[in-house]
Structure formats: structure tokens, C-alpha cells
Write a protein that holds these residues in place. Structure first.
Motif, short mmCIF file in Angstrom:
data_model
loop_
_atom_site.label_atom_id
_atom_site.label_comp_id
_atom_site.label_asym_id
_atom_site.label_seq_id
_atom_site.Cartn_x
_atom_site.Cartn_y
_atom_site.Cartn_z
N GLU A 7 20.28 -2.07 4.38
CA GLU A 7 18.87 -2.38 4.15
C GLU A 7 18.15 -1.08 3.86
OE1 GLU A 7 16.71 -5.82 5.92
OE2 GLU A 7 15.62 -4.23 6.96
N PHE A 8 17.30 -1.12 2.83
CA PHE A 8 16.57 0.07 2.38
C PHE A 8 15.07 -0.18 2.55
CE2 PHE A 8 20.40 -0.53 -0.24
CZ PHE A 8 21.08 0.64 0.04
N HIS A 9 14.37 0.79 3.13
CA HIS A 9 12.92 0.71 3.34
C HIS A 9 12.24 1.85 2.60
CE1 HIS A 9 13.29 -1.50 7.52
NE2 HIS A 9 13.86 -2.16 6.54
N GLY A 10 11.03 1.60 2.09
CA GLY A 10 10.25 2.66 1.47
C GLY A 10 9.38 2.14 0.35
N GLN B 166 25.78 -7.07 -3.81
CA GLN B 166 25.15 -8.38 -3.88
C GLN B 166 23.81 -8.25 -3.18
OE1 GLN B 166 27.89 -11.64 -2.64
NE2 GLN B 166 29.39 -9.98 -2.42
N TRP B 167 22.73 -8.54 -3.88
CA TRP B 167 21.40 -8.25 -3.37
C TRP B 167 20.79 -9.43 -2.64
CZ3 TRP B 167 19.63 -3.48 -3.18
CH2 TRP B 167 20.20 -2.53 -4.04
N ALA B 168 19.99 -9.13 -1.62
CA ALA B 168 19.18 -10.11 -0.91
C ALA B 168 17.77 -9.53 -0.82
CB ALA B 168 19.73 -10.39 0.49
N GLU B 169 16.98 -9.79 -1.85
CA GLU B 169 15.68 -9.14 -1.96
C GLU B 169 14.54 -10.02 -1.46
OE1 GLU B 169 15.94 -6.04 -5.54
OE2 GLU B 169 16.16 -8.11 -6.23
N GLN B 170 14.72 -11.34 -1.48
CA GLN B 170 13.66 -12.22 -1.00
C GLN B 170 13.66 -12.24 0.53
OE1 GLN B 170 11.38 -13.57 -3.05
NE2 GLN B 170 12.51 -12.39 -4.62
N PRO B 171 12.48 -12.31 1.14
CA PRO B 171 12.41 -12.28 2.61
C PRO B 171 13.28 -13.34 3.27
CG PRO B 171 10.22 -12.00 1.67
CD PRO B 171 11.13 -12.31 0.53
N GLU B 172 13.31 -14.55 2.71
CA GLU B 172 14.10 -15.60 3.35
C GLU B 172 15.59 -15.32 3.25
OE1 GLU B 172 12.72 -17.08 -0.77
OE2 GLU B 172 11.90 -15.97 0.94
N ASP B 173 16.03 -14.68 2.15
CA ASP B 173 17.44 -14.33 2.00
C ASP B 173 17.83 -13.22 2.98
OD1 ASP B 173 17.75 -16.18 -0.05
OD2 ASP B 173 17.23 -14.73 -1.60
N ARG B 174 16.95 -12.22 3.12
CA ARG B 174 17.22 -11.15 4.08
C ARG B 174 17.26 -11.69 5.50
NH1 ARG B 174 13.12 -8.45 1.36
NH2 ARG B 174 11.84 -8.52 3.25
N SER B 175 16.31 -12.56 5.81
CA SER B 175 16.25 -13.12 7.15
C SER B 175 17.52 -13.91 7.46
CB SER B 175 15.03 -14.04 7.28
OG SER B 175 15.00 -14.65 8.55
N ARG B 176 18.00 -14.68 6.49
CA ARG B 176 19.21 -15.47 6.71
C ARG B 176 20.41 -14.55 6.92
NH1 ARG B 176 22.45 -19.16 2.65
NH2 ARG B 176 23.48 -20.58 4.09
N LEU B 177 20.46 -13.47 6.14
CA LEU B 177 21.59 -12.55 6.24
C LEU B 177 21.60 -11.84 7.59
CD1 LEU B 177 23.95 -11.21 4.69
CD2 LEU B 177 22.32 -9.49 3.89
#
Length: 470
Positions: free
Chosen positions: A287-290, A315-326
Motif C-alpha cells: 500500500e502506497f500513501h502520499g 494487480q491494483w486495488a485502487e478503489q476504497p472498497e477493493d482495498r478494504s476487502r483486500l
């Protein structure tokens, strides 16, 4: 399962009338019902239940102070209880006594957004804190997976998935309100960002696992919510290739927010438990922040490093719901692992080594576990050299327990030989006490014992934990 013999396992007798006095003071918030005692006498460790004689549901620092004073005067053990998610037997009532449940102390005391701090009661959980400060544009980053209480996280010096960028509870606790063994209430520091005034009592209590005092309030650092967040999955042909990539990313100074490792069996378990379709090979979760530009630059550098080590395209998870699920799936890896062997009991362990030795340590550990008679998974907050092993044991097999303990001992010795530690974030509790001498030496343990005696002369605070006693 035949768990090891627990040191100092003789229960202390509770004086006549003591429980009646607690009932008179706390009313319905005191219980010695069997079901309540059982709930507070077990955790996620492999140890059998060790029940307290009674449970107090405290709602204020003053109540905890009154209880501590009574326990001190009558030599009754007192064990703090948060949400019961510990893994090393921290909250078990080895010598009986009273469990003080702090979950009802769940109020935000103050939020100083302009100073990036929040003060909370000990029972506030990390999810609750972040939900209540969402509108400030700030967040609290320490994320050990379980929705642990802030008091428990401070007491065990917790860390988790964000530690590689934001640090652990050690770096993010600014001050504590603590009830001492004899019922006094102290503040360990003010809210100033630094101080040179005397001993650092805050750091003494952080990680003390309830053996030196009972934390009732915590003041923590907050951070601005990132402008942009992206998460990515990268699969690898081998465990060593994945871990080597992490080493190079850290050595390059890329400020990744999270980098988590899962071995093949952990991925398989997660797919089944969380209904995902991740490729079943060793993988890293980043996960990348900035800023948007900063996140893009970080991802490009990391992708180049992973490709050089045989990693696949992100493989990207850019949407909040996708990140949350991951990330929810990653946090549930423990429960997912249990489903690999229905009816099993887990023995979990963790170590932490210098990042340069991580690939070697993980590789040797996996090679040994491949020869074990039971299944296992490996996951890790590998960005700071920390990884976890989940051994799935038949609860009716003393042989498997003994085998798992031998593997654990060799793993810890391997980490110590690499100048690491017997536990990166689980804490000592009961299960790691036997390694304290090898890690610290007798002189350091003697000093710890002297500190314990000074803070808790009657040895009532969570007795039988951290320091081996003879």
C-alpha cells in the motif's frame, strides 16, 4: 492439547469476604459466574483456560484505582482485560484473582486536531477511534489486525501492517494515565512532543503487559489522511524472491505504507475463507500513501524491484472498497488458516530480525516447517523484518504440540543468532518467557525484576508473566 506447565500455577487464596466487598461496590458490574470467568480466562493462545475468581467491569479510572488498592491490601492478583485478542497467554489468571475488564471505558477524552493528538480511555478500539476522528482529516495508523483496544495495544507494544512507515505503539504513544499497584493514579507525561524531564515513564509502561500498572487512558499521535492511496498485489515464483524484494525496497528508502507477505498456504486459506481469487503462490501486498504523483513514483520503483526478482505485474486495488476487502482478508488470515484443518488448535509465534537477514530467516524456517507433521502458514509485516508462523495442531495430540514447541524454539534461536528478537509484536506473556534469558541475559533480567518489585511489591499485577520466576 498438552500445553507446557505454567510457572507459578498455584492459585492464591482469595480472603474471606473479598468477593462480597467487590459485589457491594460494583453491584451488577462484578461477576463470578462461570461463563463470565471462562470468557476472561482464555485468549487466542494454545494454553488451556485459567480462570479468574471474579470479573469487574470498570467504567472509570477512579474505579480501577479503588480496585487496585483493595487487591494490593489483600494480596489478590489483578489482571487487566481488553478485548481478549492476545496470542501469548497475556491475560490468563495464572494465580487466580480478579480480571478487570476495561472495555466499558470506551470514550474519547479529547481530540486536539491542531496538535495531531487524541486522548482516549483504554477500552477505545482502533476502529472506533478512526471512525470518530474521520471528519478531522486525521487517522491513527497502528493496525495490528484485530480490533484491539488502545490500552491493550499500548500494554503489548503492538504494531501491525502500517509499522514500516508509521512506527509501532512505542513511537506513537505520547502519554498514559496509569493506576499503580497500590491504587495511585499517575500521568506519565504531558502532550508536548518531547521532554527531557526525568525518567521516561511512558516507555516503561508501554509493553509492560499489565505487570507494572494498569493503563486507563492513552494519548496517541495522529497523522493526516493521505491524499492518495493505492494498493497492489504482486505474486512471486518463490518465498525467497518475495522477501528479497522487500529487502531491496526498504534498502532503497521507498516510503511504502504497508508491505505484507503471505506464503502459498496462507493465500489458499484466504481465498477459501474470504471468497477471493488471488493467484496461489507467495505474494506481497503493498500500500502506497502520499500525493498522486508520489504514490505513482513509489509504485514504479517497487514494480521495477519486484520484476528484477521474478515478480509478476502488479494487480491494483485502487478503489476504497477493493482495498478494504483486500486488507480485511489479510487481517482474517489467522481465522482463514484455522479452516485449513477444521477442529485444530493453533500455536502462533512471531520473530523479528534485521531486514538484511529476513530472507535467510524466513527461508530456513519454511524449510523446517515443510518437514512438520502438521500444516502451517507464514504471514508477515516483512517491511520491518517481522513474520508470523501459524502451526495448526491436533488438540488431542501431545506429539504435535511437542513438535511445534521444538520448531518454535529453533525459530527463536535462529532469530536471536541473527541479532533479532523472540517476538516482534505478540509480546512475551507466558509463551515467550523461556526465551527472555537468552535474549537479554541474567543481569538485564535481574534489573527487570527489580523494576517489577519496585512498581508492584506484592506481585499482584498480572503475576507470572514476562519475567521467568523460580
Amino acid at each position: 492439547m498438552n500445553a507446557p506447565v505454567v510457572p507459578n500455577s498455584l492459585r492464591r487464596p482469595v480472603p474471606a469476604g473479598f468477593l462480597d466487598a467487590l459485589k457491594a461496590y460494583f453491584g451488577a458490574r462484578f461477576s463470578n459466574a462461570q461463563a463470565v470467568r471462562e470468557h476472561h480466562g482464555r485468549d487466542e493462545s494454545p494454553y488451556p483456560p485459567m480462570l479468574p475468581d471474579g470479573v469487574v467491569f470498570a467504567e472509570s479510572t477512579e474505579e480501577v484505582a479503588w480496585l487496585a488498592k483493595q487487591c494490593h491490601e489483600h494480596r489478590v492478583p489483578l489482571i487487566p482485560f481488553g478485548v481478549g485478542s492476545s496470542l501469548e497467554g497475556h491475560l490468563l489468571a495464572v494465580q487466580g484473582g480478579i480480571s478487570v475488564d476495561l472495555s466499558g471505558m470506551n470514550k474519547l477524552v479529547a481530540v486536539h486536531a491542531e496538535d495531531f493528538t487524541a486522548t482516549v480511555q483504554a477500552g477505545v478500539t482502533r476502529k472506533q477511534l478512526n471512525e470518530e476522528i474521520r471528519d478531522t482529516g486525521l487517522f491513527f495508523p497502528i493496525d495490528p489486525g484485530a480490533d484491539a483496544s488502545l490500552g491493550g495495544m499500548a500494554a503489548t507494544r503492538a504494531s501491525g501492517t502500517n509499522a514500516v512507515r508509521y512506527g509501532t505503539m512505542r513511537e506513537n504513544v505520547m502519554s498514559l494515565k496509569v493506576v499503580t499497584a497500590d491504587g495511585r493514579v499517575i500521568e506519565t507525561a504531558n502532550r508536548a512532543r518531547k521532554s527531557s524531564a526525568g525518567y521516561d515513564l511512558t516507555r516503561i509502561f508501554v509493553g509492560s503487559e499489565g505487570t507494572l500498572g494498569i493503563i486507563t487512558e492513552v494519548t496517541v499521535r495522529l497523522f493526516p489522511q493521505p491524499e492518495a492511496i493505492s494498493a497492489a498485489i504482486c505474486n512471486f515464483p518463490s518465498l525467497q524472491a518475495a522477501v528479497q524484494s522487500v529487502i531491496e525496497v526498504i534498502q532503497m528508502g521507498v516510503p511504502v505504507a504497508r508491505v505484507e507477505f503471505m506464503d502459498t498456504w496462507a493465500v489458499k486459506a484466504t481465498n477459501a475463507y474470504s471468497k477471493l481469487d488471488l493467484q496461489e503462490s507467495p505474494l506481497l501486498l503493498f500500500e502506497f500513501h502520499g500525493s498522486p504523483a508520489g504514490v505513482k513514483e513509489q509504485a514504479q520503483v517497487v514494480q521495477e524491484i519486484t520484476r528484477d526478482n521474478g515478480g509478476m505485474d502488479f494487480q491494483w486495488a485502487e478503489q476504497p472498497e477493493d482495498r478494504s476487502r483486500l486488507w480485511t482478508a489479510r487481517h482474517n488470515a489467522y481465522f482463514a488458516g484455522l479452516q485449513l484443518r477444521p477442529g485444530c488448535r493453533s500455536s502462533t509465534t512471531d520473530v523479528c530480525v534485521p531486514i538484511s537477514r529476513l530472507a535467510e530467516c524466513v527461508g530456513q524456517t519454511a524449510a523446517e516447517l515443510d518437514q512438520a507433521s502438521f500444516p502451517y502458514t507464514i504471514v508477515g509485516h516483512v517491511g520491518d523484518g517481522n513474520f508470523h508462523v501459524l502451526m495448526l495442531l491436533d488438540p488431542d495430540s501431545p506429539q504435535e504440540w511437542e513438535e511445534s514447541e521444538q520448531l518454535n524454539q529453533r525459530l527463536v534461536q535462529r532469530a536471536l543468532d541473527m541479532e533479532g528478537t523472540c517476538t516482534g509484536e505478540h509480546g512475551v506473556g507466558l509463551h515467550k518467557m523461556e526465551f527472555m534469558l537468552a535474549e537479554h541475559g541474567q543481569d538485564a533480567l535481574d534489573l527487570m525484576s527489580s523494576l517489577k518489585a519496585a512498581f508492584d511489591p506484592h506481585n499482584i499485577l498480572n503475576p507470572g508473566k514476562i519475567i521467568p520466576q523460580h
